[in-house]
Design a protein around this motif. Structure first.
Motif, short mmCIF file in Angstrom:
data_model
loop_
_atom_site.label_atom_id
_atom_site.label_comp_id
_atom_site.label_asym_id
_atom_site.label_seq_id
_atom_site.Cartn_x
_atom_site.Cartn_y
_atom_site.Cartn_z
N GLU A 1 11.34 1.74 -7.12
CA GLU A 1 10.17 1.83 -6.93
C GLU A 1 9.59 0.91 -5.79
O GLU A 1 9.73 -0.36 -5.75
N PRO A 2 9.38 1.52 -4.77
CA PRO A 2 8.88 0.53 -3.17
C PRO A 2 8.02 -0.12 -3.93
O PRO A 2 7.16 0.19 -4.76
N VAL A 3 8.37 -1.60 -3.38
CA VAL A 3 7.10 -2.58 -3.46
C VAL A 3 5.85 -1.76 -2.67
O VAL A 3 5.78 -1.03 -1.68
N ARG A 4 5.14 -2.24 -3.91
CA ARG A 4 3.53 -1.50 -3.00
C ARG A 4 2.35 -2.39 -3.70
O ARG A 4 2.26 -3.01 -4.62
N LEU A 5 1.83 -2.60 -3.24
CA LEU A 5 0.14 -3.86 -2.82
C LEU A 5 -0.83 -2.61 -3.05
O LEU A 5 -2.19 -3.88 -2.90
N VAL A 6 -0.87 -2.00 -2.21
CA VAL A 6 -2.64 -0.99 -1.87
C VAL A 6 -1.77 -0.03 -2.41
O VAL A 6 -0.57 0.88 -1.69
N ASP A 7 -2.63 0.95 -2.83
CA ASP A 7 -2.06 2.57 -2.99
C ASP A 7 -2.28 3.47 -2.26
O ASP A 7 -3.57 3.21 -1.21
N ARG A 8 -2.68 4.91 -2.47
CA ARG A 8 -3.27 5.33 -1.45
C ARG A 8 -4.94 6.15 -1.42
O ARG A 8 -5.10 6.82 -0.45
N PHE A 9 -5.59 5.17 -2.74
CA PHE A 9 -6.64 5.54 -2.84
C PHE A 9 -7.30 4.56 -1.84
O PHE A 9 -8.89 4.23 -2.36
N GLY A 10 -6.64 3.13 -1.42
CA GLY A 10 -7.00 1.74 -0.63
C GLY A 10 -7.13 0.40 -2.11
O GLY A 10 -7.57 0.07 -1.74
N ARG A 11 -6.65 1.39 -3.88
CA ARG A 11 -6.66 0.31 -4.14
C ARG A 11 -5.55 -0.93 -4.31
O ARG A 11 -4.86 -0.09 -4.08
N ARG A 12 -5.91 -2.17 -4.76
CA ARG A 12 -4.84 -2.74 -5.20
C ARG A 12 -4.00 -2.52 -6.09
O ARG A 12 -4.27 -2.50 -6.81
#
Length: 364
Positions: free
Chosen positions: A18-29
């Motif tokens: 799973e790619p590292v993600r800190l902000v989702d596509r909705f702009g949530r942390r």
């Protein structure tokens, strides 16, 4: 033995990492156990650099359509991977861009007009590499990877604390130059981070026609590998920052695979998407929109007109760039410049070609 046409071979399954993600596509942390989003000042800086980069892509693409540039390889939709990677560099580090990384150059501080020199056919690089600590944009795929390894190896032998960031697309990882660079970097423990933008397409060919694996992390070369959401500028910045810090500390090179998408044909042929909704699905994950949503939600953007002012300011700068390009075309380099800077004394064959070209131009 029956051979299967690679065009009919089904695509391999997606990577399980799973790619590292800190902000989702909705702009949530998004909380992550290993990485933390940068502070508000850096987030705002990432956003502004992406806004400027998107505008630069639009303006340069327009110049190419108008014939003021010979070509312009756009990177619309990939601004997060370029900006997030470049802003992670220290003042001592070097950047090794490819031909599609003009936004990275602008974010790195290279003058926009100098960035476009390559694409109007003036010089191989319109900027001073030593001034910006930025190598000339690499047109042949993956050759910049070996250059990055060589520079850091030489710098370390002279006692200099220098790391390098080499930018590549997923198609470049099928080149022999990339694998040779990976091997040398791993053997020499060179402080290099290879940032590979995996946008699932190499020009108009899907990724699975160029490689049987979708994992562009360590590629079996004995390096560390990271996989990051290439549309999340905060995550790209955090991952590349860690990879560069580890490389500087002697932890060795690494490959960072940024999973993203590139909109539009750019300088290559239109993509032959089997699924017409593919672009739309990725457009919902636009890197600028998602980071702007976070900044507005957390009241970190400040003045609500900041984005519009950045766009307007850069539009004026881009118009100035267009004027520079126009003047350069009108008062461009003479034909003799094609034959200079290669040999101290022009060989007979090349001299004959120079004279033939001069004669042809006189007849025009």
């Amino acid at each position: 033995m029956k051979h299967t046409d690679e065009r009919s071979r089904p695509a391999p399954p997606p990577s399980a990492v799973e790619p590292v993600r800190l902000v989702d596509r909705f702009g949530r942390r998004v909380e992550h156990p290993l990485f933390t989003a940068p502070d508000s000042t850096r987030l705002a800086g990432l956003h502004r650099a992406m806004v400027i980069g998107r505008r630069f892509n639009q303006q340069a693409s327009a110049l190419a359509r108008q014939g003021r540039l010979a070509v312009y390889p756009s990177s619309t939709g990939q601004e997060a991977s370029q900006v997030g990677g470049v802003l992670a560099l220290s003042e001592r580090d070097w950047l090794f861009p490819s031909y599609r990384d003009s936004v990275a150059l602008v974010a790195h501080g290279v003058d926009p007009a100098e960035t476009l020199t390559l694409f109007r056919g003036g010089w191989h690089a319109g900027y001073d590499p030593h001034r910006y600590r930025c190598a000339p944009q690499c047109t042949p795929l993956a050759t910049n990877a070996s250059h990055a390894v060589g520079l850091t190896y030489a710098a370390r032998s002279r006692g200099r604390d220098v790391a390098a960031l080499a930018l590549m697309g997923d198609g470049a990882t099928s080149e022999g130059d990339a694998h040779e660079a990976y091997d040398f970097a791993a053997v020499w423990n060179a402080p290099v981070v290879f940032l590979v933008r995996n946008d699932h397409w190499a020009v108009s060919a899907p990724l699975h026609q160029g490689t049987a694996t979708q994992a562009h992390r360590d590629l079996g070369h004995g390096m560390k590998g990271y996989r990051v959401d290439g549309g999340d500028a905060a995550a790209v910045y955090a991952v590349v920052s860690r990879a560069l810090a580890e490389a500087r500390a002697g932890g060795g090179p690494s490959v960072v695979e940024a999973v993203a998408y590139r909109e539009g044909p750019g300088a290559d042929a239109p993509r032959r998407h089997p699924d017409g909704t593919e672009a739309e699905r990725w457009r919902e994950r636009d890197p600028i929109t998602r980071l702007e949503a976070l900044l507005r939600e957390e009241c970190l953007l400040g003045d609500p007109w900041e984005t519009e002012r950045a766009l307007a300011g850069f539009a004026a700068e881009a118009e100035g760039t267009a004027s520079v390009v126009r003047m350069a075309l009108e008062d461009g380099l003479g034909a003799d410049a094609l034959f200079r800077d290669a040999y101290s004394t022009i060989p007979p064959l090349l001299e004959r070609r120079r004279r033939e070209l001069a004669d042809e131009l006189r007849e025009v």
